[in-house]
Design an enzyme around this catalytic site. Structure first.
Site, PDB file in Angstrom:
ATOM      1  N   LEU A 168      41.182  42.740  39.103  1.00 31.86           N
ATOM      2  CA  LEU A 168      39.741  42.009  38.639  1.00 31.86           C
ATOM      3  C   LEU A 168      38.510  42.619  39.359  1.00 31.86           C
ATOM      4  O   LEU A 168      38.503  42.719  40.726  1.00 31.86           O
ATOM      5  CB  LEU A 168      39.933  40.407  39.296  1.00 31.86           C
ATOM      6  CG  LEU A 168      41.005  39.758  38.703  1.00 31.86           C
ATOM      7  CD1 LEU A 168      41.027  38.138  38.943  1.00 31.86           C
ATOM      8  CD2 LEU A 168      41.231  39.923  37.239  1.00 31.86           C
ATOM      9  N   GLY A 176      32.896  41.838  39.188  1.00 28.30           N
ATOM     10  CA  GLY A 176      31.847  41.435  40.174  1.00 28.30           C
ATOM     11  C   GLY A 176      30.512  42.582  40.257  1.00 28.30           C
ATOM     12  O   GLY A 176      31.193  43.674  40.269  1.00 28.30           O
ATOM     13  N   ARG A 188      24.823  40.987  46.504  1.00 24.48           N
ATOM     14  CA  ARG A 188      24.714  40.887  48.005  1.00 24.48           C
ATOM     15  C   ARG A 188      24.838  42.100  48.490  1.00 24.48           C
ATOM     16  O   ARG A 188      24.524  42.035  49.762  1.00 24.48           O
ATOM     17  CB  ARG A 188      25.765  39.998  48.377  1.00 24.48           C
ATOM     18  CG  ARG A 188      25.269  38.380  47.940  1.00 24.48           C
ATOM     19  CD  ARG A 188      26.562  37.408  48.592  1.00 24.48           C
ATOM     20  NE  ARG A 188      26.635  37.383  49.824  1.00 24.48           N
ATOM     21  CZ  ARG A 188      27.670  36.516  50.322  1.00 24.48           C
ATOM     22  NH1 ARG A 188      28.620  36.178  49.792  1.00 24.48           N
ATOM     23  NH2 ARG A 188      27.635  36.641  51.904  1.00 24.48           N
ATOM     24  N   GLN A 236      34.924  42.450  30.709  1.00 20.88           N
ATOM     25  CA  GLN A 236      34.674  40.898  30.746  1.00 20.88           C
ATOM     26  C   GLN A 236      33.195  40.817  30.585  1.00 20.88           C
ATOM     27  O   GLN A 236      32.551  41.121  31.662  1.00 20.88           O
ATOM     28  CB  GLN A 236      35.197  40.327  31.931  1.00 20.88           C
ATOM     29  CG  GLN A 236      35.034  38.953  32.043  1.00 20.88           C
ATOM     30  CD  GLN A 236      35.278  38.234  33.421  1.00 20.88           C
ATOM     31  OE1 GLN A 236      35.023  38.950  34.378  1.00 20.88           O
ATOM     32  NE2 GLN A 236      35.368  36.949  33.676  1.00 20.88           N
ATOM     33  N   ASP A 268      38.117  44.028  45.346  1.00 21.05           N
ATOM     34  CA  ASP A 268      37.218  43.792  46.624  1.00 21.05           C
ATOM     35  C   ASP A 268      37.965  43.695  47.814  1.00 21.05           C
ATOM     36  O   ASP A 268      37.230  43.411  48.987  1.00 21.05           O
ATOM     37  CB  ASP A 268      36.154  43.171  46.601  1.00 21.05           C
ATOM     38  CG  ASP A 268      36.310  41.760  46.192  1.00 21.05           C
ATOM     39  OD1 ASP A 268      37.601  41.194  46.197  1.00 21.05           O
ATOM     40  OD2 ASP A 268      35.306  40.823  46.365  1.00 21.05           O
ATOM     41  N   GLY A 289      40.020  29.884  49.011  1.00 23.53           N
ATOM     42  CA  GLY A 289      40.924  28.850  48.540  1.00 23.53           C
ATOM     43  C   GLY A 289      41.963  28.492  49.324  1.00 23.53           C
ATOM     44  O   GLY A 289      42.700  29.235  50.160  1.00 23.53           O
ATOM     45  N   ASN A 299      44.526  31.572  50.228  1.00 26.57           N
ATOM     46  CA  ASN A 299      44.856  32.315  49.000  1.00 26.57           C
ATOM     47  C   ASN A 299      44.078  33.974  49.194  1.00 26.57           C
ATOM     48  O   ASN A 299      42.980  33.949  49.361  1.00 26.57           O
ATOM     49  CB  ASN A 299      44.311  31.573  47.845  1.00 26.57           C
ATOM     50  CG  ASN A 299      44.497  32.523  46.618  1.00 26.57           C
ATOM     51  OD1 ASN A 299      45.350  33.685  46.517  1.00 26.57           O
ATOM     52  ND2 ASN A 299      43.715  32.183  45.607  1.00 26.57           N
ATOM     53  N   ASN A 328      31.354  41.200  50.904  1.00 28.09           N
ATOM     54  CA  ASN A 328      30.539  40.816  50.062  1.00 28.09           C
ATOM     55  C   ASN A 328      29.151  41.321  50.477  1.00 28.09           C
ATOM     56  O   ASN A 328      28.408  41.251  49.481  1.00 28.09           O
ATOM     57  CB  ASN A 328      30.346  39.291  50.268  1.00 28.09           C
ATOM     58  CG  ASN A 328      31.525  38.623  49.717  1.00 28.09           C
ATOM     59  OD1 ASN A 328      32.327  38.994  48.737  1.00 28.09           O
ATOM     60  ND2 ASN A 328      32.232  37.551  50.431  1.00 28.09           N
ATOM     61  N   ARG A 375      31.499  77.169  52.078  1.00 29.25           N
ATOM     62  CA  ARG A 375      31.351  76.568  50.726  1.00 29.25           C
ATOM     63  C   ARG A 375      32.438  76.429  49.661  1.00 29.25           C
ATOM     64  O   ARG A 375      33.447  77.355  50.109  1.00 29.25           O
ATOM     65  CB  ARG A 375      29.824  77.153  49.970  1.00 29.25           C
ATOM     66  CG  ARG A 375      28.786  76.554  50.854  1.00 29.25           C
ATOM     67  CD  ARG A 375      27.376  77.551  50.314  1.00 29.25           C
ATOM     68  NE  ARG A 375      27.353  77.302  48.940  1.00 29.25           N
ATOM     69  CZ  ARG A 375      26.568  78.205  47.976  1.00 29.25           C
ATOM     70  NH1 ARG A 375      26.091  79.114  48.704  1.00 29.25           N
ATOM     71  NH2 ARG A 375      26.397  78.100  46.940  1.00 29.25           N
TER      72      ARG A 375
HETATM   73  C1  UD1 Z   1      38.700  33.833  45.126  1.00 28.52           C
HETATM   74  C2  UD1 Z   1      39.997  32.926  44.785  1.00 28.52           C
HETATM   75  C3  UD1 Z   1      40.224  32.216  46.170  1.00 28.52           C
HETATM   76  C4  UD1 Z   1      40.545  33.170  47.177  1.00 28.52           C
HETATM   77  C5  UD1 Z   1      39.504  34.198  47.121  1.00 28.52           C
HETATM   78  C6  UD1 Z   1      40.169  35.509  48.216  1.00 28.52           C
HETATM   79  C7  UD1 Z   1      39.529  31.724  42.611  1.00 28.52           C
HETATM   80  C8  UD1 Z   1      39.018  30.610  41.858  1.00 28.52           C
HETATM   81  N1  UD1 Z   1      39.371  31.705  43.841  1.00 28.52           N
HETATM   82  O1  UD1 Z   1      37.626  33.423  45.465  1.00 28.52           O
HETATM   83  O2  UD1 Z   1      41.111  31.096  45.947  1.00 28.52           O
HETATM   84  O3  UD1 Z   1      40.874  32.601  48.650  1.00 28.52           O
HETATM   85  O4  UD1 Z   1      39.328  34.663  46.090  1.00 28.52           O
HETATM   86  O5  UD1 Z   1      39.125  36.477  48.236  1.00 28.52           O
HETATM   87  O6  UD1 Z   1      40.170  32.882  42.235  1.00 28.52           O
HETATM   88  N2  UD1 Z   1      35.743  38.460  39.168  1.00 28.52           N
HETATM   89  C9  UD1 Z   1      35.853  39.020  37.826  1.00 28.52           C
HETATM   90  N3  UD1 Z   1      35.280  38.057  36.908  1.00 28.52           N
HETATM   91  C10 UD1 Z   1      34.796  36.933  37.199  1.00 28.52           C
HETATM   92  C11 UD1 Z   1      35.036  36.508  38.611  1.00 28.52           C
HETATM   93  C12 UD1 Z   1      35.363  37.438  39.660  1.00 28.52           C
HETATM   94  O7  UD1 Z   1      36.353  39.978  37.766  1.00 28.52           O
HETATM   95  O8  UD1 Z   1      34.294  36.227  36.483  1.00 28.52           O
HETATM   96  C13 UD1 Z   1      36.590  39.433  40.282  1.00 28.52           C
HETATM   97  C14 UD1 Z   1      35.434  39.819  41.284  1.00 28.52           C
HETATM   98  O9  UD1 Z   1      34.883  41.020  40.868  1.00 28.52           O
HETATM   99  C15 UD1 Z   1      36.350  39.906  42.663  1.00 28.52           C
HETATM  100  C16 UD1 Z   1      37.527  38.873  42.424  1.00 28.52           C
HETATM  101  O10 UD1 Z   1      37.476  38.631  40.879  1.00 28.52           O
HETATM  102  O11 UD1 Z   1      36.785  41.111  42.829  1.00 28.52           O
HETATM  103  C17 UD1 Z   1      37.445  37.652  43.181  1.00 28.52           C
HETATM  104  O12 UD1 Z   1      36.250  36.950  42.572  1.00 28.52           O
HETATM  105  P1  UD1 Z   1      35.147  36.191  43.557  1.00 28.52           P
HETATM  106  O13 UD1 Z   1      34.132  35.586  43.017  1.00 28.52           O
HETATM  107  O14 UD1 Z   1      34.801  36.916  44.853  1.00 28.52           O
HETATM  108  O15 UD1 Z   1      36.254  35.095  44.064  1.00 28.52           O
HETATM  109  P2  UD1 Z   1      36.103  33.992  45.356  1.00 28.52           P
HETATM  110  O16 UD1 Z   1      35.079  33.128  45.108  1.00 28.52           O
HETATM  111  O17 UD1 Z   1      36.208  34.794  46.610  1.00 28.52           O
HETATM  112 CA    CA Z   2      35.372  36.973  47.168  1.00 25.16          CA
END
Ligand code: UD1
Ligand code: CA
Length: 461
Positions: free
Chosen positions: A12, A15, A19, A76, A105, A142, A171, A229, A334
């Protein structure tokens, strides 16, 4: 034995870098010169997962440039949560075998953790195995809610009760899913929560409600959870990674007297008894041989340095140096420069796209470009290959044991034969046969008493 089931990884990565205050997507921020996304992809590859999907947002093209071309991309376009991101990906492949979902990340997930969690996932025949860790400060993550030891839900920080906030098992954001369960569970997600997002974490409660097997693989190494972040956290990850890499090299017998300013990329290989002095950056596919001494203050990118060679205060990119060679201080190699064994290259020498044969010495103030130089040659101070006429570049060839006098200008294309000499100050613009001497300069004249009649006494001193 683990049966041969299909494995798919989904990273995933949709993002943005808000920040981070970056123009680039967050997952492209670098830890030891390597984008976080690539750390995660490499862990999947090292764990033997062939099929890797990346969920990208608006800047998909930049992610494509960073990831390996073997990755599949899913867009997405709207950020509606981790569950929504997983939905986009799950449509792209068959609901067959097992799916590993990871965050782009969190760079320190390792192949070992991925494999150990998978072993547990299959042994327990789970629908879902989440990778967790226990943290002293779980704020923001989480929480894993268990009842009599069994996992029953993940509750996000923003949705957690005070009692749940006290839970220290969190998590990591990495999970193994049975692919058929994942597809089915994603169809049941709702955005009914504090953030109005589709939470991937809700699949846990769905599995529990359906009486499917769910468990957590509690990782003994808390590193798996670490993410960045903002820039301050990114710096922390860099420092952790730097220490990890240095510890590995110390373990392998590399000599470090002090670690100040030493940054070594994760792919760099260093043999035992090599010494790395302060102020050195070693990155990309760099390899250092045994007993070599690097530094102080050197930059090596995709460089190979042979055993017993020394690189002092120099800058090397995409180049190789043989054994028992010395480079620097203040040399630049080089791209595509290749130095043989025992070569000596000294201060203010620049070499580009050239090969230099064994035991050749190029000691000072010299530019060698687009040249093939033999072995045991000697270059005086201030030799220049004039390899560019403003339109095209040409090559120079110099045979073994040639002696190139100080301040020789070599106008390419030209060949200087074996054992040939050029006199100091010569401009070589035609081939010099083997064993010949080339002198091309204005003959010196002596005018006796000239200054007495032309210049005042004061001026002369
Ligand atoms: C998420 C978890 C949390 C966990 C934490 C660990 C969920 C709801 N929560 O929270 O339980 O402890 O990660 O770091 O999953 N992303 C997308 N599309 C979106 C949203 C996010 O691709 O619509 C990707 C972001 O780029 C990132 C990852 O998913 O790489 C996590 O998203 P982030 O918003 O940071 O989740 P957290 O709130 O940290
Ligand atoms: Ca995160």
């Amino acid at each position: 034995m683990i049966e041969n089931r299909r494995q798919t990884a989904v990273i995933l990565a949709a993002g943005d870098g808000k920040r981070m205050k970056s123009d680039r997507p967050k997952v492209l921020c670098e830890v030891l010169f390597k984008p976080m996304l690539c750390w995660v992809e490499d862990a999947c590859r090292a764990a033997g997962i062939e099929e890797v999907y990346i969920v990208a947002g608006a800047q998909e093209e930049l992610l494509k440039q960073a990831a390996s071309p073997r990755c599949h991309f899913v867009c997405q376009s709207e950020r509606r949560g981790t569950g929504h991101a997983a939905m986009m990906a799950a449509q792209a492949f068959a609901a067959d075998g097992d799916v590993l979902i990871l965050h782009g990340d969190a760079p320190f997930i390792s192949a070992q953790v991925i494999q150990d969690a998978y072993a547990q996932h299959r042994e327990q025949q789970n629908a879902l195995t989440l990778i967790s860790a226990e943290l002293d400060n779980p704020t923001g993550y989480g929480r894993i809610v268990r009842k009599d030891g069994a996992v029953c839900a993940i509750v996000e920080q923003k949705d957690a009760s005070d009692e749940q906030k006290a839970i220290r098992e969190i998590n990591s954001g990495a999970y193994w899913f049975d692919a058929a369960f994942l597809r089915q569970a994603l169809g049941l997600l709702t955005a009914d929560n504090a953030q109005g997002e589709y939470y991937l974490t809700d699949t846990v409660a769905i599995a529990v409600a359906q009486k499917q097997a769910v468990d957590g693989y509690c990782c003994p190494d808390r590193m798996v959870t670490l993410g960045a972040n903002d820039r301050a956290q990114l710096l922390e990850l860099n420092e952790i990674a730097r220490r990890m890499v240095l510890a590995k090299h110390l373990e392998n017998g590399v000599d470090l007297l002090c670690t100040d300013g030493i940054l070594i990329g994760p792919e760099v290989e260093i043999a035992h008894d090599a010494r790395i002095l302060p102020g050195c950056i070693l990155k990309g596919r760099t390899t250092i041989g045994a007993h070599a001494v690097i530094g102080p203050n050197s930059y090596l990118e995709n460089a190979t340095v042979g055993a017993y060679s020394e690189i002092k205060a120099s800058y090397l990119t995409d180049s190789t140096v043989g054994e028992h060679a010395t480079v620097g201080p203040f040399t630049q190699l080089r791209p595509n420069s290749h130095l043989g064994n025992g070569v000596k290259v000294g201060d203010f020498v620049e070499i580009k796209n050239s090969t230099i044969g064994a035991e050749t010495s190029i000691a000072h103030l010299t530019y060698i470009g687009d040249s093939d130089v033999g072995s045991q040659c000697n270059f005086g101070c201030g030799v220049v290959t004039a390899n560019y006429d403003g339109k095209k570049k040409y090559r120079t060839t110099i045979g073994d044991r040639a002696f190139i006098g100080c301040n020789t200008n070599i106008i390419s294309p030209v060949q200087i034969g074996e054992g040939a000499y050029t006199a100091a100050g010569t401009t070589v613009d035609s081939d010099v046969p083997a064993g010949a001497l080339s002198i091309g300069r204005v003959r010196q004249q002596i005018k006796q008493g000239w200054s007495d009649s032309n210049i005042s006494f004061k001026r002369r001193i």
